[in-house]
Design a protein around this motif. Structure first.
Motif, PDB file in Angstrom:
ATOM      1  N   GLU A 372       0.857  -1.177   0.000  1.00  0.00           N
ATOM      2  CA  GLU A 372       0.000   0.000   0.000  1.00  0.00           C
ATOM      3  C   GLU A 372       0.898   1.235   0.000  1.00  0.00           C
ATOM      4  O   GLU A 372       1.806   1.346   0.834  1.00  0.00           O
ATOM      5  CB  GLU A 372      -0.892  -0.023   1.249  1.00  0.00           C
ATOM      6  CG  GLU A 372      -2.011   0.987   1.242  1.00  0.00           C
ATOM      7  CD  GLU A 372      -2.907   0.832   2.460  1.00  0.00           C
ATOM      8  OE1 GLU A 372      -4.060   1.288   2.417  1.00  0.00           O
ATOM      9  OE2 GLU A 372      -2.446   0.265   3.471  1.00  0.00           O
ATOM     10  N   ASP A 373       0.652   2.146  -0.942  1.00  0.00           N
ATOM     11  CA  ASP A 373       1.493   3.339  -1.001  1.00  0.00           C
ATOM     12  C   ASP A 373       1.026   4.383   0.000  1.00  0.00           C
ATOM     13  O   ASP A 373       0.031   4.194   0.717  1.00  0.00           O
ATOM     14  CB  ASP A 373       1.581   3.876  -2.423  1.00  0.00           C
ATOM     15  CG  ASP A 373       0.242   4.376  -2.967  1.00  0.00           C
ATOM     16  OD1 ASP A 373      -0.650   4.720  -2.164  1.00  0.00           O
ATOM     17  OD2 ASP A 373       0.102   4.420  -4.212  1.00  0.00           O
ATOM     18  N   ARG A 374       1.749   5.501   0.038  1.00  0.00           N
ATOM     19  CA  ARG A 374       1.461   6.529   1.041  1.00  0.00           C
ATOM     20  C   ARG A 374       0.081   7.137   0.858  1.00  0.00           C
ATOM     21  O   ARG A 374      -0.542   7.585   1.811  1.00  0.00           O
ATOM     22  CB  ARG A 374       2.532   7.619   0.968  1.00  0.00           C
ATOM     23  CG  ARG A 374       2.472   8.598   2.123  1.00  0.00           C
ATOM     24  CD  ARG A 374       3.756   9.372   2.275  1.00  0.00           C
ATOM     25  NE  ARG A 374       4.083  10.132   1.046  1.00  0.00           N
ATOM     26  CZ  ARG A 374       5.151  10.899   0.918  1.00  0.00           C
ATOM     27  NH1 ARG A 374       6.016  11.010   1.930  1.00  0.00           N
ATOM     28  NH2 ARG A 374       5.396  11.545  -0.214  1.00  0.00           N
ATOM     29  N   GLY A 375      -0.433   7.089  -0.347  1.00  0.00           N
ATOM     30  CA  GLY A 375      -1.762   7.622  -0.599  1.00  0.00           C
ATOM     31  C   GLY A 375      -2.890   6.645  -0.341  1.00  0.00           C
ATOM     32  O   GLY A 375      -4.066   6.981  -0.497  1.00  0.00           O
ATOM     33  N   SER A 412       6.593  -0.509   0.507  1.00  0.00           N
ATOM     34  CA  SER A 412       6.464   0.940   0.400  1.00  0.00           C
ATOM     35  C   SER A 412       7.480   1.623   1.301  1.00  0.00           C
ATOM     36  O   SER A 412       7.641   1.256   2.467  1.00  0.00           O
ATOM     37  CB  SER A 412       5.051   1.361   0.795  1.00  0.00           C
ATOM     38  OG  SER A 412       4.901   2.764   0.726  1.00  0.00           O
ATOM     39  N   GLY A 416       7.506   7.790   0.181  1.00  0.00           N
ATOM     40  CA  GLY A 416       6.491   7.668  -0.842  1.00  0.00           C
ATOM     41  C   GLY A 416       6.920   6.862  -2.043  1.00  0.00           C
ATOM     42  O   GLY A 416       6.150   6.728  -3.005  1.00  0.00           O
TER      43      GLY A 416
END
Length: 841
Positions: A372-375, A412, A416
């Motif tokens: 899961e990315d930072r967003g 991740s 980011g």
């Protein structure tokens, strides 16, 4: 649930009765004989072996006060298996009402109660007495016997219920005014919860109607039928487990009564949203039930053999593969919202708020890994590049050279960025649309990426399958290989804990990399330190500071404190807790190539990707088995001959090859029982046998020995008393003391004789030599023969013709020496002057 049938040693599939004796063994009666079971092996007694049962169809078993076994057969009377292994059989000639024995019960006064289709019998002090309806029984067909905790004997007959107490029978069915006049097949309970009574049509009973289940409490009879939740109104057996749950076996299946309600039981788990993603298991045609001392429920069926139900450590999410088979999983992952993501060979799925959602990927690659990315967007690594889930649809991430590569792991980063590990093409970093590639030519240890994890300082640790381990920090690689202490270069997975200790799963052990006293230390732990394997696939830590590792035979849990103690040389061994099929795992084949294959959720549960779906465990509720296993020595084989284990056994002479079979009776996880043994008089220390249940010795010399064995259960609880027996191995005739003494004396006599012979020979040789010397000296020094001598001057002529003074000649040819003097005649003739000078005249 576990099953046993004929292919693993059960005599026959129709299991009629089950008991557990005081020594811990399980005894199973079938229509093909009786078997003693230790959780691994069946020892069968039947009518095919000489001097055993007269009839193999067994319907009842009871243990006597001396631990011998009574066996009720259908058509072969009552057999008594004595402790020495011999059989004695009682028939109608000995006073039995019938040779079809249907029920047995031992009472506190030493009596053995015997149920038959033609009445009840009691054996006491070696004598048999018979009882029928004339003595107060409602029917002569006795089908069930039960002794309650108050000492009351309850008798189930083909026409109702009776009891025996204080020397007399009471027809309970008559007291209940006909409310219980049907065939009674099973009885259990009593006490505050009352007496449970099961009835209905039974093959041996003969023909009354089904009435289901009844409970007799405080003189009031309450009846339960299928309308109350029973699978069938024909109840065959009842058992009450350690928790007080009442289990009821019927022709229609198994059910349990707890908290005031019946539950038709299927050993399955409920999943999110009650999805049909869970494999059901059902039981039908139940004949017998038994609850053992460790909390397991044993089920005897008519068509499927013996089954055992126990609380499973794991829940399972298996999926909907074609044909109902379970789906193999590639990886598991939890996002920030608590949804679990599952990668499969054909799709990927989410389990969120009780809903199961399936997603398919363009071109149908396998979903191998998630991040899961930072967003908050979900990234999916596949066998053909990387995708991102946008608006519920997977969209390919354009990565240039990565577009079609096989991706094994995603992580991740804090800035980011997304780190992408490939199976064979190195490591990539995706940041703001830019892709940076790292290969061995850039300093990376290897190009086959198997594990990625960050430490608290931002260092990225990389496990490679072909070069060891790298740490990327501030743009520079620090590599760890054989020279730094790794046992091999094949690193399968890694985990960085809260203390920044790096744990690495390799093909040759579990490694720890730790900073200590300003230096980095690499320590290797292997099977020699108690690990169940040297090759692990995945590492995850629970909330109780235990590491969980997947391997080729399931999952193992090890205290991190114990691992650190061994790594720091404060201890030598760890005590792992093993989880396999016996712990409820549907599959011990774990996923291997992708990460993460194991995940700890925010709720503290652990998820494992297996070849049959996800295995899920709540680590805070794992039951501990406190029961140390009874340990028994079962048989001895010496010099290719089998003997029953008897203390003080005397073994005949032979080569000294001895094989001793032993067992440990823990039925929760019998394959995880471990043993240690020692042969006193031969071994110098205890031998660690692991799970092996036999000890082998070769070329033992004759003598007196004591064999001792101890065992522990799956949770490491040891029975330190164990079992032991002494035996004596007799010598061959040439190994006996008399023979050895005679041999010794003979040897001494031979040595003395040889010595004396040698001495005599030496003396004789010395005498011969002396004679030869004497003869030689005589030849050299003795004058003999004719000596020519001058008549006037008395000179002697030698062999060369020279004339010598007689004194010189004699001195040279003998040992005589001359001294001169004057004889009396010459003195008188020549006078004193000549005497003084020594010469005449």
């Amino acid at each position: 649930m576990d099953h046993w049938q004929e292919n693993v040693g059960l005599p026959q599939k129709w299991v009629t009765t089950i008991i557990q004796t005081r020594d811990g063994y399980l005894w199973v009666g079938t229509k093909g004989g009786i078997a003693r079971f230790d959780g691994v092996r069946f020892k069968v007694y039947d009518d095919l072996h000489a001097n055993q049962l007269k009839e193999a169809e067994v319907w009842a078993i009871a243990e006597d006060d001396d631990s011998s076994i009574w066996i009720g057969t259908y058509g072969g009377g009552l057999s008594h298996l004595l402790k020495d292994g011999s059989f004695v059989t009682l028939t109608t000639k000995d006073g039995l009402p019938c040779e079809n024995v249907t029920a047995l019960q031992k009472s506190a006064d030493g009596s053995l109660w015997i149920g038959t289709p033609k009445g009840l019998a009691r054996r006491r002090d070696g004598k048999l007495a018979a009882y029928t309806t004339a003595d107060g029984l409602p029917g002569n067909g006795v089908q069930a016997l039960y002794l309650d905790r108050e000492g009351v004997l309850w008798i189930g007959t083909d026409r109702g219920l009776a009891s025996y107490a204080s020397g007399r029978f009471t027809n309970q069915s008559a007291k209940l005014a006909g409310a219980l006049d049907a065939s009674v097949n099973a009885i259990a309970g009593s006490g505050r919860e009352g007496l449970w009574i099961g009835g209905g049509g039974r093959e041996l009973g003969g023909g009354s109607r089904d009435f289901g289940l009844s409970r007799l409490k405080d003189g009031v009879l309450t009846r339960y039928t299928t309308r109350d939740g029973l699978p069938s109104d024909s109840v065959t057996s009842i058992a009450i487990d350690l928790d007080g749950t009442v289990w009821i076996g019927t022709f229609g299946g198994l059910c349990r009564y707890r908290r005031g309600r019946f539950e038709a039981f299927q050993p399955e788990v409920s999943g999110p949203g009650d999805q049909r993603a869970f494999e059901p298991v059902s039981l039908r045609r139940i004949q017998s039930l038994f609850a053992d001392r460790e909390g397991s429920l044993w089920v005897g069926t008519r068509i499927d053999g013996l089954a055992r139900l126990r609380d499973s450590t794991f829940l399972h999410l298996t999926g909907d593969a074609p044909g109902g088979a379970a789906i193999p999983l590639n990886s598991v992952f939890e996002d920030r919202h608590g949804a679990m993501w599952i990668g499969t060979p054909q799709d990927f799925r989410s389990v969120r708020d009780g809903a199961l959602t399936t997603y398919t990927l363009p071109e149908n690659p396998e979903a191998n890994t998630f991040a899961e990315d930072r967003g908050g967007a979900l990234w999916i690594g596949t066998t053909s590049g990387v995708f991102r889930l946008l608006a519920g649809k997977p969209v390919r991430v354009p990565l240039g050279p990565l577009d079609k590569l096989l991706i094994g792991i995603l992580v991740s980063g804090a800035r980011g960025d997304m780190w992408i590990g490939t199976r064979s093409k190195g490591l990539y970093r995706y940041s703001g649309g830019d892709v940076t590639r790292y290969l061995t030519s850039d300093g990376l240890a290897g190009d086959q990426i198997r594990g990625l994890a960050f430490d608290s300082a931002g260092g990225l640790w990389i496990a490679t399958r072909d070069g060891g381990v790298s740490c990327l920090r501030d743009g520079h690689f620090k590599n760890y290989g054989l020279a730094e202490g790794l046992p091999c270069l094949a690193a399968q997975a890694l985990y960085v804990d809260r203390e920044d200790v790096v744990w690495i799963a390799t093909h040759r052990g579990l490694c720890r990399i730790k900073r200590k006293d300003g230096a980095t230390q690499v320590t290797v732990l292997t099977a020699e330190n108690g690990l169940p394997n040297n090759y692990f696939y995945q590492i995850v830590e629970d909330d109780q500071a235990n590491l969980w590792l997947t391997h080729g035979r399931g999952i193992v849990r090890i205290s991190k404190r114990e691992l650190n103690d061994v790594a720091d040389k404060a201890a030598r061994m760890v005590s792992p807790m093993l989880f396999g099929s016996e712990s409820g795992l549907r599959s011990t084949a774990m996923s291997v190539s992708n990460q993460p294959m194991a995940w700890k959720t925010r709720a503290g549960r652990l998820w494992f990707a297996t070849q049959r779906g996800a295995a899920i465990v709540d680590t805070s509720t794992i039951a501990h088995n406190p029961v140390a296993p009874p340990v028994h020595i079962e048989e001895v084989n010496a010099n290719l001959r089998q003997y029953e284990h008897v203390d003080g056994l005397v073994l005949p002479p032979g080569r000294g090859d001895v094989e001793i079979r032993y067992t440990g009776l823990s039925f929760l996880a019998p394959l995880h029982v471990r043993f240690k043994y020692i042969l006193e008089g031969f071994d110098k220390a205890w031998q660690d046998a692991g799970a092996r249940r036999v000890a082998y010795y070769t070329n033992i010399p004759p003598g007196q020995y004591t064999f001792r064995v101890i065992g522990c259960n799956n949770d490491g609880v040891w029975n330190t008393e164990g079992a032991s027996f002494s035996f004596r191995l007799l010598p061959r005739w040439y190994q006996t003391r008399v023979f050895l003494v005679l041999t010794g004396l003979t040897g001494v006599a031979m040595v003395v004789g040889l010595y004396r012979l040698r001495v005599r020979r030496h003396i004789r040789m010395e005498h011969e030599l002396q004679e030869r010397v004497t003869t030689a000296l005589a030849d050299i020094k003795t004058l003999h023969g004719l000596l020519p001598i001058c008549a006037w001057c008395k000179k002697v002529r030698d062999d060369t013709g020279y004339w010598n003074q007689i004194e010189e000649y004699v001195g040279e040819h003998s040992q005589a020496e001359f001294s001169h003097g004057i004889c009396p005649d010459c003195k008188a003739k020549y006078g004193p002057r000549s005497a003084e000078s020594g010469h005449p005249g």
